[in-house]
Design a protein around this motif. Structure first.
Motif, PDB file in Angstrom:
ATOM      1  N   PRO A  85       0.776  -1.084  -0.140  1.00 43.84           N
ATOM      2  CA  PRO A  85      -0.092   0.069   0.154  1.00 43.84           C
ATOM      3  C   PRO A  85       1.110   1.246  -0.009  1.00 43.84           C
ATOM      4  CG  PRO A  85      -0.910  -1.646   1.495  1.00 43.84           C
ATOM      5  CD  PRO A  85       0.520  -2.101   1.049  1.00 43.84           C
ATOM      6  N   SER A  86       1.873   1.346   0.734  1.00 49.66           N
ATOM      7  CA  SER A  86       3.015   2.648   0.824  1.00 49.66           C
ATOM      8  C   SER A  86       3.591   2.812  -0.616  1.00 49.66           C
ATOM      9  CB  SER A  86       3.975   2.221   1.835  1.00 49.66           C
ATOM     10  OG  SER A  86       4.614   1.244   1.640  1.00 49.66           O
ATOM     11  N   GLY A  87       3.832   1.714  -1.218  1.00 49.33           N
ATOM     12  CA  GLY A  87       4.450   1.642  -2.599  1.00 49.33           C
ATOM     13  C   GLY A  87       3.539   2.308  -3.645  1.00 49.33           C
ATOM     14  N   ASP A  89       0.848   4.200  -2.792  1.00 51.67           N
ATOM     15  CA  ASP A  89       0.593   5.726  -2.579  1.00 51.67           C
ATOM     16  C   ASP A  89       1.850   6.396  -3.189  1.00 51.67           C
ATOM     17  OD1 ASP A  89      -1.683   5.273  -1.124  1.00 51.67           O
ATOM     18  OD2 ASP A  89      -0.755   4.979   0.948  1.00 51.67           O
ATOM     19  N   THR A  90       3.149   5.965  -2.818  1.00 54.57           N
ATOM     20  CA  THR A  90       4.340   6.611  -3.359  1.00 54.57           C
ATOM     21  C   THR A  90       4.088   6.945  -4.822  1.00 54.57           C
ATOM     22  OG1 THR A  90       5.752   5.648  -1.799  1.00 54.57           O
ATOM     23  CG2 THR A  90       6.981   6.529  -3.872  1.00 54.57           C
ATOM     24  N   LEU A  91       3.650   5.741  -5.640  1.00 56.30           N
ATOM     25  CA  LEU A  91       3.502   5.999  -7.279  1.00 56.30           C
ATOM     26  C   LEU A  91       2.368   6.900  -7.448  1.00 56.30           C
ATOM     27  CD1 LEU A  91       4.300   4.968  -9.973  1.00 56.30           C
ATOM     28  CD2 LEU A  91       2.521   3.228  -9.890  1.00 56.30           C
ATOM     29  N   ARG A  92       1.234   7.007  -6.869  1.00 57.01           N
ATOM     30  CA  ARG A  92       0.321   8.009  -6.894  1.00 57.01           C
ATOM     31  C   ARG A  92       0.802   9.466  -6.616  1.00 57.01           C
ATOM     32  NH1 ARG A  92      -3.421   4.873  -3.878  1.00 57.01           N
ATOM     33  NH2 ARG A  92      -5.091   4.338  -5.223  1.00 57.01           N
ATOM     34  N   THR A  93       1.920   9.592  -5.705  1.00 54.24           N
ATOM     35  CA  THR A  93       2.309  10.996  -5.635  1.00 54.24           C
ATOM     36  C   THR A  93       3.268  11.390  -6.682  1.00 54.24           C
ATOM     37  OG1 THR A  93       2.623  10.665  -3.279  1.00 54.24           O
ATOM     38  CG2 THR A  93       3.975  12.320  -4.167  1.00 54.24           C
ATOM     39  N   LEU A  94       4.222  10.377  -7.240  1.00 58.65           N
ATOM     40  CA  LEU A  94       4.814  10.710  -8.390  1.00 58.65           C
ATOM     41  C   LEU A  94       4.277  10.883  -9.504  1.00 58.65           C
ATOM     42  CD1 LEU A  94       7.853  10.438  -9.490  1.00 58.65           C
ATOM     43  CD2 LEU A  94       7.527   7.978  -9.969  1.00 58.65           C
ATOM     44  N   ILE A  95       3.090  10.069  -9.956  1.00 55.85           N
ATOM     45  CA  ILE A  95       2.212  10.361 -11.146  1.00 55.85           C
ATOM     46  C   ILE A  95       1.614  11.742 -10.957  1.00 55.85           C
ATOM     47  CG2 ILE A  95       0.069   9.997 -12.248  1.00 55.85           C
ATOM     48  CD1 ILE A  95       0.908   6.893 -11.637  1.00 55.85           C
ATOM     49  N   ASP A  96       1.431  12.324  -9.702  1.00 61.83           N
ATOM     50  CA  ASP A  96       0.668  13.786  -9.454  1.00 61.83           C
ATOM     51  C   ASP A  96       1.893  14.749 -10.045  1.00 61.83           C
ATOM     52  OD1 ASP A  96      -1.363  12.818  -8.199  1.00 61.83           O
ATOM     53  OD2 ASP A  96      -0.635  13.083  -6.207  1.00 61.83           O
ATOM     54  N   SER A  97       3.087  14.468 -10.075  1.00 62.05           N
ATOM     55  CA  SER A  97       3.954  15.460 -10.466  1.00 62.05           C
ATOM     56  C   SER A  97       4.164  15.450 -12.042  1.00 62.05           C
ATOM     57  CB  SER A  97       5.300  15.281  -9.517  1.00 62.05           C
ATOM     58  OG  SER A  97       6.286  13.977 -10.138  1.00 62.05           O
ATOM     59  N   GLY A 105      -0.380  -0.634 -19.984  1.00 63.71           N
ATOM     60  CA  GLY A 105      -1.392  -0.517 -19.881  1.00 63.71           C
ATOM     61  C   GLY A 105      -2.025   0.648 -19.337  1.00 63.71           C
ATOM     62  N   ASP A 106      -3.486   0.588 -18.929  1.00 63.45           N
ATOM     63  CA  ASP A 106      -4.033   2.003 -18.545  1.00 63.45           C
ATOM     64  C   ASP A 106      -4.265   1.604 -16.831  1.00 63.45           C
ATOM     65  OD1 ASP A 106      -6.018  -0.001 -18.741  1.00 63.45           O
ATOM     66  OD2 ASP A 106      -7.693   1.413 -19.658  1.00 63.45           O
ATOM     67  N   ARG A 107      -3.841   0.437 -16.327  1.00 59.85           N
ATOM     68  CA  ARG A 107      -4.107   0.268 -14.866  1.00 59.85           C
ATOM     69  C   ARG A 107      -2.768  -0.248 -14.365  1.00 59.85           C
ATOM     70  NH1 ARG A 107      -9.571   0.055 -14.037  1.00 59.85           N
ATOM     71  NH2 ARG A 107      -9.315  -0.947 -11.999  1.00 59.85           N
ATOM     72  N   LEU A 108      -2.352   0.161 -13.099  1.00 54.19           N
ATOM     73  CA  LEU A 108      -1.127  -0.213 -12.475  1.00 54.19           C
ATOM     74  C   LEU A 108      -1.501  -0.836 -11.031  1.00 54.19           C
ATOM     75  CD1 LEU A 108       0.586   2.898 -13.235  1.00 54.19           C
ATOM     76  CD2 LEU A 108       0.593   1.037 -14.618  1.00 54.19           C
ATOM     77  N   ALA A 109      -0.428  -1.600 -10.589  1.00 55.54           N
ATOM     78  CA  ALA A 109      -0.715  -2.338  -9.165  1.00 55.54           C
ATOM     79  C   ALA A 109      -2.056  -3.220  -9.339  1.00 55.54           C
ATOM     80  CB  ALA A 109      -0.404  -1.273  -8.259  1.00 55.54           C
ATOM     81  N   GLU A 110      -1.980  -3.831 -10.074  1.00 47.77           N
ATOM     82  CA  GLU A 110      -3.276  -4.841 -10.128  1.00 47.77           C
ATOM     83  C   GLU A 110      -4.753  -4.021  -9.954  1.00 47.77           C
ATOM     84  OE1 GLU A 110      -2.821  -7.562  -7.028  1.00 47.77           O
ATOM     85  OE2 GLU A 110      -1.075  -8.723  -8.053  1.00 47.77           O
ATOM     86  N   GLY A 111      -4.509  -2.763 -10.865  1.00 46.67           N
ATOM     87  CA  GLY A 111      -5.862  -1.941 -11.060  1.00 46.67           C
ATOM     88  C   GLY A 111      -5.931  -1.001  -9.694  1.00 46.67           C
ATOM     89  N   ALA A 112      -5.019  -0.989  -8.834  1.00 50.28           N
ATOM     90  CA  ALA A 112      -5.092  -0.269  -7.653  1.00 50.28           C
ATOM     91  C   ALA A 112      -5.045   1.522  -8.253  1.00 50.28           C
ATOM     92  CB  ALA A 112      -4.061  -0.311  -6.522  1.00 50.28           C
ATOM     93  N   ILE A 113      -4.335   1.707  -9.353  1.00 50.69           N
ATOM     94  CA  ILE A 113      -4.500   3.120  -9.992  1.00 50.69           C
ATOM     95  C   ILE A 113      -4.853   2.685 -11.447  1.00 50.69           C
ATOM     96  CG2 ILE A 113      -2.709   4.835 -10.586  1.00 50.69           C
ATOM     97  CD1 ILE A 113      -0.883   4.058  -8.298  1.00 50.69           C
ATOM     98  N   SER A 114      -5.425   3.693 -11.924  1.00 50.75           N
ATOM     99  CA  SER A 114      -5.879   3.729 -13.331  1.00 50.75           C
ATOM    100  C   SER A 114      -6.080   4.797 -13.714  1.00 50.75           C
ATOM    101  CB  SER A 114      -7.431   2.877 -13.414  1.00 50.75           C
ATOM    102  OG  SER A 114      -8.283   3.827 -12.963  1.00 50.75           O
TER     103      SER A 114
END
Length: 413
Positions: A85-87, A89-97, A105-114
């Motif tokens: 889960p922390s990873g 969240d880290t990827l979400r923060t990176l994508i925010d930038s 694909g259009d989904r990452l981390a087994e669909g946790a991020i799309s």
């Protein structure tokens, strides 16, 4: 958005987050060459591409794969555990930038991020999906390799030799990866142009099989339009009917391709003069047809080959003349002389000779890249394009595993 940097590169103010996949590397590399900050996300143990040979000095190692080097020039590496889960969240923060995401694909981390979830908060985000069969394909879960993609998409079919007792062939160098990366970069740049105009990002769906299919020159086109099957032909375009051979063995044993035939009267005069200078005119009785073409007021119409006897004889004589000249000169000398005389031709050089050719060097494609971890400097091929109003990014070595994890710490503050 990516922090602006003080240079003149085309994409200098953009940040690209590449979640490394089987076909993503070259697209990210092209964007890095254009000046974008490209951050490749790897699992803690490193991308599987780091384990692919060959290795520098034939010594395996996480940071020694030449395939990894080739696909990741100019990038930065961060490691994120996308199973935690922390990873995520880290990827979400990176994508925010990020301005652009390049992913398998259009989904990452087994669909946790799309893409669709992220785009709600980041409407200017451009997401480039690079998958073997495109998003939503019924074949999405099928394993693929470079060979299966190229075989299924067509390039293997139209590559090979006239002797069809030999099987078709696959070009070396992970061509499907290079083709996919080229289309990924093109798609990203088009989406950027659209964002400049409309102010919004979008999802770009790169289908690797489709990209390879439309890179088959005329093969797919002829089948769709004429139901005609193209023939593999040595060193020339696959086509439904056989064309004249263009490769010739030169005096030094190397090969040259004799290229496009002359068409204009002045070209035929030049070819006749070249035969005379080399003392070869008497060896080619058909040279009389070259003189006939040289005396014309208009160019030869190549579309009349096989329909008009005079045109066919002229162009056949031109091909024979060029082949005769090439057979009497070393390949490189034939190439240079052809260039000086305005004839389209080329020497077929091994990759290392082509890279070290004086034309390549003069074009600025030799770029020394320091590798402090190896205590040496290695000459890389630089970007293949020049711009009048901006500079391409200067190549830097591929990143060591997790070399730029400090960027994640900076984002977390």
């Amino acid at each position: 958005m990516g922090a602006a940097r003080c240079d003149l590169s085309t994409l200098a103010d953009l940040r690209v987050v590449e979640i490394g996949g089987q076909f993503t590397a070259i697209g990210g590399r092209v964007l890095a060459e254009l000046g974008a900050e490209v951050i490749v996300v790897e699992p803690p143990e490193g991308s599987p591409q780091r384990l692919r040979p060959p290795f520098v000095d034939d010594e395996p190692g996480t940071d020694r794969s030449l395939r990894w080097w080739a696909g990741n020039v100019g990038k930065r590496s961060v490691t994120i555990d996308l199973k935690s889960p922390s990873g995520i969240d880290t990827l979400r923060t990176l994508i925010d930038s990020a301005d652009i995401v390049v992913a398998a694909g259009d989904r990452l981390a087994e669909g946790a991020i799309s893409y669709h979830d992220v785009a709600t908060a980041q409407p200017r985000l451009i997401w480039v999906s690079v998958t073997p069969f495109g998003l939503g394909s019924a074949r999405a879960d099928q394993p693929v390799t470079d060979l299966t993609i190229l075989a299924g998409a067509g390039p293997v079919w139209n590559c090979g030799y006239d002797d069809h007792s030999l099987p078709p062939m696959r070009g070396a160098g992970d061509q499907s990866v290079n083709i996919a990366g080229t289309y990924a970069a093109i798609g990203a740049l088009i989406a950027l142009a659209h964002r400049d105009y409309a102010g919004v990002g979008q999802l770009v769906d790169i289908n690797v099989t489709a990209a390879c299919n439309v890179t088959c020159e005329q093969t797919t086109y002829h089948w769709l339009v004429n139901q005609a099957i193209c023939l593999r032909q040595t060193g020339r375009h696959a086509y439904p009917i056989r064309s004249s051979p263009v490769q010739v063995r030169c005096a030094d044993g190397h090969y040259a391709t004799t290229g496009v035939l002359p068409r204009k009267p002045e070209d035929f005069r030049g070819l006749t003069q070249w035969l005379q200078e080399l003392g070869l005119t008497d060896e080619l009785p058909e040279a009389v047809f070259l003189e006939l073409a040289a005396s014309r007021d208009t160019p030869v119409d190549m579309s009349l080959i096989g329909e008009d006897d005079e045109t066919t004889a002229i162009l056949s004589a031109a091909r024979d003349a060029v082949r005769l000249i090439a057979s009497r000169l070393p390949a490189k000398e034939f190439f240079l002389a052809s260039q000086r005389r305005g004839f389209a031709a080329g020497a077929i050089l091994p990759p290392h000779e082509a890279f070290d050719d004086e034309h390549t060097v003069a074009r600025g494609l030799h770029v020394p890249v320091p590798h402090p971890e190896l205590d040496r400097t290695i000459v890389y091929p630089g970007p293949p394009y020049l711009f009048s109003a901006s500079e391409p990014g200067r190549p830097t070595r591929a990143p060591l595993l997790g070399e730029h994890n400090h960027l994640l710490d900076e984002l977390a503050r």
